[in-house]
Every structure is written in structure tokens, then in C-alpha cells.
Motif scaffolding. Structure first.
Motif, PDB file in Angstrom:
ATOM      1  N   VAL A 148       0.843  -1.203   0.000  1.00  0.00           N
ATOM      2  CA  VAL A 148       0.000   0.000   0.000  1.00  0.00           C
ATOM      3  C   VAL A 148       0.876   1.250   0.000  1.00  0.00           C
ATOM      4  O   VAL A 148       0.652   2.190  -0.776  1.00  0.00           O
ATOM      5  N   LEU A 149       1.887   1.288   0.868  1.00  0.00           N
ATOM      6  CA  LEU A 149       2.765   2.454   0.942  1.00  0.00           C
ATOM      7  C   LEU A 149       3.536   2.658  -0.354  1.00  0.00           C
ATOM      8  O   LEU A 149       3.717   3.802  -0.806  1.00  0.00           O
ATOM      9  N   PHE A 150       3.993   1.562  -0.969  1.00  0.00           N
ATOM     10  CA  PHE A 150       4.691   1.679  -2.251  1.00  0.00           C
ATOM     11  C   PHE A 150       3.749   2.233  -3.312  1.00  0.00           C
ATOM     12  O   PHE A 150       4.121   3.108  -4.099  1.00  0.00           O
ATOM     13  N   GLY A 151       2.512   1.740  -3.333  1.00  0.00           N
ATOM     14  CA  GLY A 151       1.527   2.223  -4.301  1.00  0.00           C
ATOM     15  C   GLY A 151       1.240   3.697  -4.115  1.00  0.00           C
ATOM     16  O   GLY A 151       1.152   4.457  -5.085  1.00  0.00           O
ATOM     17  N   GLN A 152       1.116   4.143  -2.859  1.00  0.00           N
ATOM     18  CA  GLN A 152       0.869   5.552  -2.588  1.00  0.00           C
ATOM     19  C   GLN A 152       2.069   6.407  -3.005  1.00  0.00           C
ATOM     20  O   GLN A 152       1.902   7.489  -3.577  1.00  0.00           O
ATOM     21  N   GLY A 155       2.165   6.661  -6.838  1.00  0.00           N
ATOM     22  CA  GLY A 155       0.950   7.124  -7.511  1.00  0.00           C
ATOM     23  C   GLY A 155       0.228   6.008  -8.245  1.00  0.00           C
ATOM     24  O   GLY A 155      -0.456   6.245  -9.244  1.00  0.00           O
ATOM     25  N   ALA A 156       0.382   4.800  -7.791  1.00  0.00           N
ATOM     26  CA  ALA A 156      -0.255   3.655  -8.451  1.00  0.00           C
ATOM     27  C   ALA A 156      -1.757   3.682  -8.234  1.00  0.00           C
ATOM     28  O   ALA A 156      -2.265   4.305  -7.307  1.00  0.00           O
ATOM     29  N   VAL A 157      -2.470   2.980  -9.131  1.00  0.00           N
ATOM     30  CA  VAL A 157      -3.923   2.892  -9.063  1.00  0.00           C
ATOM     31  C   VAL A 157      -4.299   1.429  -8.996  1.00  0.00           C
ATOM     32  O   VAL A 157      -3.768   0.594  -9.738  1.00  0.00           O
ATOM     33  N   LEU A 158      -5.217   1.115  -8.095  1.00  0.00           N
ATOM     34  CA  LEU A 158      -5.696  -0.255  -7.967  1.00  0.00           C
ATOM     35  C   LEU A 158      -6.692  -0.515  -9.091  1.00  0.00           C
ATOM     36  O   LEU A 158      -7.642   0.241  -9.293  1.00  0.00           O
ATOM     37  N   VAL A 159      -6.437  -1.557  -9.849  1.00  0.00           N
ATOM     38  CA  VAL A 159      -7.303  -1.901 -10.968  1.00  0.00           C
ATOM     39  C   VAL A 159      -8.389  -2.848 -10.458  1.00  0.00           C
ATOM     40  O   VAL A 159      -8.092  -3.948 -10.006  1.00  0.00           O
ATOM     41  N   VAL A 167      -7.590  -8.162 -20.108  1.00  0.00           N
ATOM     42  CA  VAL A 167      -7.322  -6.931 -19.372  1.00  0.00           C
ATOM     43  C   VAL A 167      -6.592  -5.992 -20.321  1.00  0.00           C
ATOM     44  O   VAL A 167      -5.615  -6.376 -20.957  1.00  0.00           O
ATOM     45  N   ARG A 168      -7.053  -4.796 -20.413  1.00  0.00           N
ATOM     46  CA  ARG A 168      -6.417  -3.805 -21.271  1.00  0.00           C
ATOM     47  C   ARG A 168      -5.901  -2.698 -20.372  1.00  0.00           C
ATOM     48  O   ARG A 168      -6.661  -2.017 -19.692  1.00  0.00           O
ATOM     49  N   LEU A 169      -4.575  -2.535 -20.342  1.00  0.00           N
ATOM     50  CA  LEU A 169      -3.935  -1.538 -19.496  1.00  0.00           C
ATOM     51  C   LEU A 169      -3.449  -0.397 -20.373  1.00  0.00           C
ATOM     52  O   LEU A 169      -2.563  -0.559 -21.194  1.00  0.00           O
ATOM     53  N   VAL A 170      -4.002   0.760 -20.177  1.00  0.00           N
ATOM     54  CA  VAL A 170      -3.643   1.925 -20.972  1.00  0.00           C
ATOM     55  C   VAL A 170      -2.698   2.796 -20.114  1.00  0.00           C
ATOM     56  O   VAL A 170      -3.050   3.197 -19.006  1.00  0.00           O
ATOM     57  N   GLY A 171      -1.514   3.044 -20.618  1.00  0.00           N
ATOM     58  CA  GLY A 171      -0.534   3.860 -19.903  1.00  0.00           C
ATOM     59  C   GLY A 171       0.097   3.159 -18.710  1.00  0.00           C
ATOM     60  O   GLY A 171       0.650   3.812 -17.824  1.00  0.00           O
ATOM     61  N   ALA A 172       0.037   1.856 -18.686  1.00  0.00           N
ATOM     62  CA  ALA A 172       0.603   1.107 -17.560  1.00  0.00           C
ATOM     63  C   ALA A 172       2.125   1.090 -17.681  1.00  0.00           C
ATOM     64  O   ALA A 172       2.686   1.086 -18.765  1.00  0.00           O
TER      65      ALA A 172
END
Length: 179
Positions: A148-152, A155-159, A167-172
Motif C-alpha cells: 500500500v505504501l509503495f503504491g501511494q 501514484g499507483a492505481v488499484l485496478v 485486461v487492457r492496461l492503458v498507460g501502464a
């Protein structure tokens, strides 16, 4: 378990007097002997006007630093000599038995401390499986928190899970390959 340890161990791991009556008694005896030795040494220092320095410890025994020229004025055992050979450290005969009693009291206190630590260790051994399980759970929770801290921080987003099998990841971006 926590209350048991709090009664026996201090915040920095020292064994508390409350760990056992034997320990409290041994430590009190040790301090009584120490005070008796100090009083006897102070009295000896007052009797011998040539002694200016306070008492000290040599070879784990209380003694008086005596200038070499005054060595004969202070009856006792020579425990040590200073590096300059200008001072001898004498254990006055009046405190030899007191130092012996202190050594015994120190040994009794050490034995009582070791007994208290052995009891705490035995308690932990009896609860070993529960402690190992708790450590495993904490490790898993720590890993979740790290994610969670790494994601924060990045600026990661939970898919959220979607409908379908693709699964289509745009800008991943891969976090380790991102410059």
C-alpha cells in the motif's frame, strides 16, 4: 504473557527487582554490603591524612589509592599499582571481609537474575507455536502495508476486477523498469 514479562523485565530488558523475592532480597543485600564498604573506606580515608583521592574499584574490589611513599601507613592488601607506579591500590584489612561478602551478594543476585530470565524464556518456549503464528500473521500484514505504501508513493492505481477474460492496461508502467 505481556503482564508476566512487564512484572519481570524493564523497558530496556533489565531484570526488575519484582521478578522474584529472592532477587529483590539479593540486590538489597548487595547494596547494604556496598554501603558498608564505602562507609569503612571513608572512615579509613579520614584516619589517614595522606589519602586525598576517593575510593576506587580494582579487580572488582573496593580499595584506596595510596601514594607509594605512604604505603606503610595503610595496612592492607595491594591489589594493583598505577601505570606510573606512583600509586598503589590497597584493600584495607578492615574491608577485606566486607568485599568478600559483597562478592557473594553479587553472585547471589546474578543467580537470581539468571533464574528469572530462565523462567521468562521457559514461558516463551511454552507459547512458541502461538508466537511463531503471530509472527507469520504480522509478516503478512507488514507485506500488505508495504504494498500500500509503495503504491501511494508511486501514484499507483488499484485496478478493479472487470468483466471478461482480457485486461487492457492503458498507460501502464512496470515500476522497476520505469526510468
Amino acid at each position: 504473557l505481556l503482564a508476566y514479562c512487564d512484572q519481570r523485565l524493564g523497558s530496556d530488558g533489565e531484570v526488575l527487582d519484582s521478578a522474584s523475592p529472592a532477587l529483590a532480597q539479593a540486590r538489597a543485600g548487595r547494596e547494604r554490603h556496598r554501603h558498608a564498604i564505602i562507609a569503612a573506606l571513608e572512615e579509613g580515608r579520614r584516619q589517614h591524612r595522606v589519602l586525598q583521592a576517593p575510593f576506587t574499584l580494582r579487580r572488582e574490589r573496593y580499595c584506596l589509592p595510596v601514594p607509594v611513599h605512604a604505603r606503610q601507613a595503610v595496612p592492607g592488601l595491594v591489589l594493583d599499582v598505577s601505570a606510573t607506579a606512583a600509586t598503589v591500590f590497597i584493600e584495607p584489612f578492615a574491608v577485606v571481609e566486607l568485599n568478600n561478602a559483597l562478592a557473594e551478594a553479587i553472585a547471589l543476585a546474578r543467580q537470581a537474575e539468571e533464574q528469572a530470565l530462565a523462567e521468562v524464556a521457559a514461558l516463551f518456549a511454552r507459547h512458541r507455536l502461538e508466537l511463531v503464528h503471530a509472527a507469520d500473521v504480522l509478516a503478512e500484514l507488514d507485506a500488505f502495508q508495504a504494498r500500500v505504501l509503495f503504491g501511494q508513493a508511486t501514484g499507483a492505481v488499484l485496478v478493479p476486477p472487470g468483466i471478461g477474460t482480457t485486461v487492457r492496461l492503458v498507460g501502464a508502467r512496470h515500476p522497476l523498469l520505469d526510468p
